[in-house]
Design an enzyme around this catalytic site. Structure first.
Site, PDB file in Angstrom:
ATOM      1  N   HIS A 145      40.824  40.029  54.241  1.00 23.47           N
ATOM      2  CA  HIS A 145      40.908  41.471  54.045  1.00 23.47           C
ATOM      3  C   HIS A 145      39.603  42.208  54.342  1.00 23.47           C
ATOM      4  CE1 HIS A 145      44.374  39.802  52.114  1.00 23.47           C
ATOM      5  NE2 HIS A 145      43.654  39.275  51.137  1.00 23.47           N
TER       6      HIS A 145
ATOM      7  N   ASN B 268      43.444  29.790  56.614  1.00 22.32           N
ATOM      8  CA  ASN B 268      43.639  30.638  55.432  1.00 22.32           C
ATOM      9  C   ASN B 268      42.267  31.174  55.056  1.00 22.32           C
ATOM     10  OD1 ASN B 268      44.082  31.920  53.041  1.00 22.32           O
ATOM     11  ND2 ASN B 268      45.327  30.298  52.125  1.00 22.32           N
TER      12      ASN B 268
ATOM     13  N   ARG C 113      44.347  28.236  38.130  1.00 24.75           N
ATOM     14  CA  ARG C 113      44.727  29.507  37.500  1.00 24.75           C
ATOM     15  C   ARG C 113      45.767  30.213  38.362  1.00 24.75           C
ATOM     16  NH1 ARG C 113      42.208  33.702  40.293  1.00 24.75           N
ATOM     17  NH2 ARG C 113      40.407  33.038  41.489  1.00 24.75           N
TER      18      ARG C 113
ATOM     19  N   SER D 135      50.441  32.926  49.051  1.00 29.40           N
ATOM     20  CA  SER D 135      51.232  33.982  48.399  1.00 29.40           C
ATOM     21  C   SER D 135      51.809  34.932  49.449  1.00 29.40           C
ATOM     22  CB  SER D 135      50.346  34.747  47.418  1.00 29.40           C
ATOM     23  OG  SER D 135      49.260  35.357  48.097  1.00 29.40           O
TER      24      SER D 135
ATOM     25  N   HIS E 157      48.931  32.087  54.326  1.00 33.33           N
ATOM     26  CA  HIS E 157      48.638  32.488  52.945  1.00 33.33           C
ATOM     27  C   HIS E 157      49.643  31.837  52.022  1.00 33.33           C
ATOM     28  CE1 HIS E 157      45.665  35.302  54.275  1.00 33.33           C
ATOM     29  NE2 HIS E 157      46.523  35.698  55.204  1.00 33.33           N
TER      30      HIS E 157
ATOM     31  N   ASP F  59      36.548  38.268  65.209  1.00 33.55           N
ATOM     32  CA  ASP F  59      35.811  38.076  66.469  1.00 33.55           C
ATOM     33  C   ASP F  59      35.674  36.592  66.810  1.00 33.55           C
ATOM     34  OD1 ASP F  59      35.550  40.768  66.832  1.00 33.55           O
ATOM     35  OD2 ASP F  59      33.484  40.888  66.120  1.00 33.55           O
TER      36      ASP F  59
ATOM     37  N   ARG G 163      51.905  42.172  47.119  1.00 30.32           N
ATOM     38  CA  ARG G 163      50.713  42.235  46.264  1.00 30.32           C
ATOM     39  C   ARG G 163      49.958  43.567  46.451  1.00 30.32           C
ATOM     40  NH1 ARG G 163      47.523  36.819  46.205  1.00 30.32           N
ATOM     41  NH2 ARG G 163      46.761  37.829  44.285  1.00 30.32           N
TER      42      ARG G 163
ATOM     43  N   ARG H 254      45.354  43.905  49.851  1.00 31.35           N
ATOM     44  CA  ARG H 254      45.738  42.631  50.486  1.00 31.35           C
ATOM     45  C   ARG H 254      46.706  42.833  51.649  1.00 31.35           C
ATOM     46  NH1 ARG H 254      43.663  38.665  46.742  1.00 31.35           N
ATOM     47  NH2 ARG H 254      43.762  39.516  44.646  1.00 31.35           N
TER      48      ARG H 254
ATOM     49  N   PRO I 157      37.215  31.082  50.696  1.00 27.25           N
ATOM     50  CA  PRO I 157      36.649  31.037  49.354  1.00 27.25           C
ATOM     51  C   PRO I 157      37.653  30.812  48.232  1.00 27.25           C
ATOM     52  CG  PRO I 157      36.430  33.236  50.327  1.00 27.25           C
ATOM     53  CD  PRO I 157      36.865  32.311  51.415  1.00 27.25           C
ATOM     54  N   ASN I 158      37.251  29.924  47.341  1.00 26.19           N
ATOM     55  CA  ASN I 158      37.932  29.624  46.076  1.00 26.19           C
ATOM     56  C   ASN I 158      39.193  28.788  46.229  1.00 26.19           C
ATOM     57  OD1 ASN I 158      36.042  31.091  44.430  1.00 26.19           O
ATOM     58  ND2 ASN I 158      36.931  32.961  45.266  1.00 26.19           N
TER      59      ASN I 158
ATOM     60  N   ALA J 207      40.033  35.520  50.652  1.00 31.16           N
ATOM     61  CA  ALA J 207      39.627  36.925  50.490  1.00 31.16           C
ATOM     62  C   ALA J 207      39.014  37.518  51.763  1.00 31.16           C
ATOM     63  CB  ALA J 207      38.640  37.056  49.332  1.00 31.16           C
TER      64      ALA J 207
ATOM     65  N   TYR K 238      50.062  31.435  42.955  1.00 30.62           N
ATOM     66  CA  TYR K 238      49.664  30.420  43.935  1.00 30.62           C
ATOM     67  C   TYR K 238      50.351  29.065  43.761  1.00 30.62           C
ATOM     68  CZ  TYR K 238      46.020  33.795  44.998  1.00 30.62           C
ATOM     69  OH  TYR K 238      45.349  34.937  45.350  1.00 30.62           O
TER      70      TYR K 238
ATOM     71  N   GLU L  11      47.625  32.140  61.017  1.00 32.07           N
ATOM     72  CA  GLU L  11      47.138  32.642  59.723  1.00 32.07           C
ATOM     73  C   GLU L  11      48.119  32.188  58.639  1.00 32.07           C
ATOM     74  OE1 GLU L  11      47.588  36.878  59.448  1.00 32.07           O
ATOM     75  OE2 GLU L  11      46.450  37.027  57.567  1.00 32.07           O
TER      76      GLU L  11
HETATM   77  O1  CA2 Z   1      47.663  33.780  49.306  1.00 34.91           O
HETATM   78  C1  CA2 Z   1      46.658  33.281  49.821  1.00 34.91           C
HETATM   79  O2  CA2 Z   1      46.641  32.166  50.333  1.00 34.91           O
HETATM   80  C2  CA2 Z   1      45.331  34.051  49.776  1.00 34.91           C
HETATM   81  O3  CA2 Z   1      44.688  33.868  51.022  1.00 34.91           O
HETATM   82  C3  CA2 Z   1      44.522  33.427  48.648  1.00 34.91           C
HETATM   83  C4  CA2 Z   1      43.231  34.167  48.327  1.00 34.91           C
HETATM   84  C5  CA2 Z   1      43.439  35.664  48.200  1.00 34.91           C
HETATM   85  O4  CA2 Z   1      42.192  36.317  48.087  1.00 34.91           O
HETATM   86  C6  CA2 Z   1      44.199  36.241  49.388  1.00 34.91           C
HETATM   87  O5  CA2 Z   1      44.408  37.618  49.179  1.00 34.91           O
HETATM   88  C7  CA2 Z   1      45.523  35.543  49.562  1.00 34.91           C
HETATM   89  C8  CA2 Z   1      42.656  33.645  47.016  1.00 34.91           C
HETATM   90  C9  CA2 Z   1      42.201  32.222  47.075  1.00 34.91           C
HETATM   91  C10 CA2 Z   1      41.816  31.750  45.705  1.00 34.91           C
HETATM   92  O6  CA2 Z   1      42.730  30.763  45.347  1.00 34.91           O
HETATM   93  C11 CA2 Z   1      42.850  30.334  44.071  1.00 34.91           C
HETATM   94  C12 CA2 Z   1      44.112  30.210  43.563  1.00 34.91           C
HETATM   95  C13 CA2 Z   1      44.290  29.759  42.294  1.00 34.91           C
HETATM   96  C14 CA2 Z   1      43.232  29.368  41.537  1.00 34.91           C
HETATM   97  C15 CA2 Z   1      41.975  29.486  42.036  1.00 34.91           C
HETATM   98  C16 CA2 Z   1      41.775  29.957  43.307  1.00 34.91           C
END
Ligand code: CA2
Length: 141
Positions: free
Chosen positions: A79, A73, A17, A101, A99, A86, A106, A110, A9-10, A76, A22, A97
């Site tokens: 976590h 990846n 942002r 970041s 990430h 599974d 963090r 996380r 997601p996202n 969210a 990131y 896996e």
């Molecule tokens: O560090 C990573 O790749 C994460 O998997 C990214 C997830 C976060 O929930 C994990 O804890 C760590 C967040 C993905 C959202 O990514 C965005 C980054 C910048 C702008 C918009 C979305």
């Protein structure tokens, strides 16, 4: 060899942002880097992104017999998702896996990764280069 790259997601909003966490690369930059690297390695690649946990679970299941490795990846869902853990266990496909970041630096929530237990390695904190490093790990294996 075929590698499936799955993003949770996202991640489609990458670069819009939180550049301090990131980086400034966009999702298109990420997919371009992965495709370039696949060409260099001489492997086939398929890249997918979804905001829905079930899509990711379905795609991991569908990879059985078609993909030789998965770069995952889960964003969210890392976590929270026993379903993804599974799915990776059931698929039995070597999975790395990734990430963008460094999760060790963090928030406490996380620090937990459900999928990690099913993965052959974790790459974190290297931005989009982490995806190409994960592909190298799968090819070497
Ligand atoms: O560090 C990573 O790749 C994460 O998997 C990214 C997830 C976060 O929930 C994990 O804890 C760590 C967040 C993905 C959202 O990514 C965005 C980054 C910048 C702008 C918009 C979305």
């Amino acid at each position: 060899m075929k590698i499936l790259v799955l993003n949770g997601p996202n991640l489609n909003l990458l670069g819009r942002r939180e550049p301090d966490i990131y980086g400034t690369a966009t999702y298109d930059d990420l997919t371009a880097a992965v495709r370039r690297h696949a060409e260099k390695l001489g492997v086939e690649v398929e890249i997918r992104q979804s905001n829905h946990e079930g899509d990711l679970v379905d795609w991991i299941g569908e990879a059985i017999g078609t993909a030789d490795g998965i770069v995952l990846n889960p964003a969210a869902y890392t976590h929270t998702s026993v379903a993804l853990l599974d799915a990776v266990l059931a698929a039995g496909i070597p999975t790395v896996e990734v990430h963008l970041s460094d999760l060790t630096k963090r928030e406490a929530f996380r620090q937990i990764s459900f999928v990690r237990a099913a993965c052959i390695a974790t790459v974190m904190g290297h931005g989009i280069a982490g995806y190409t490093e994960a592909m190298d790990l799968l090819v070497k294996r």
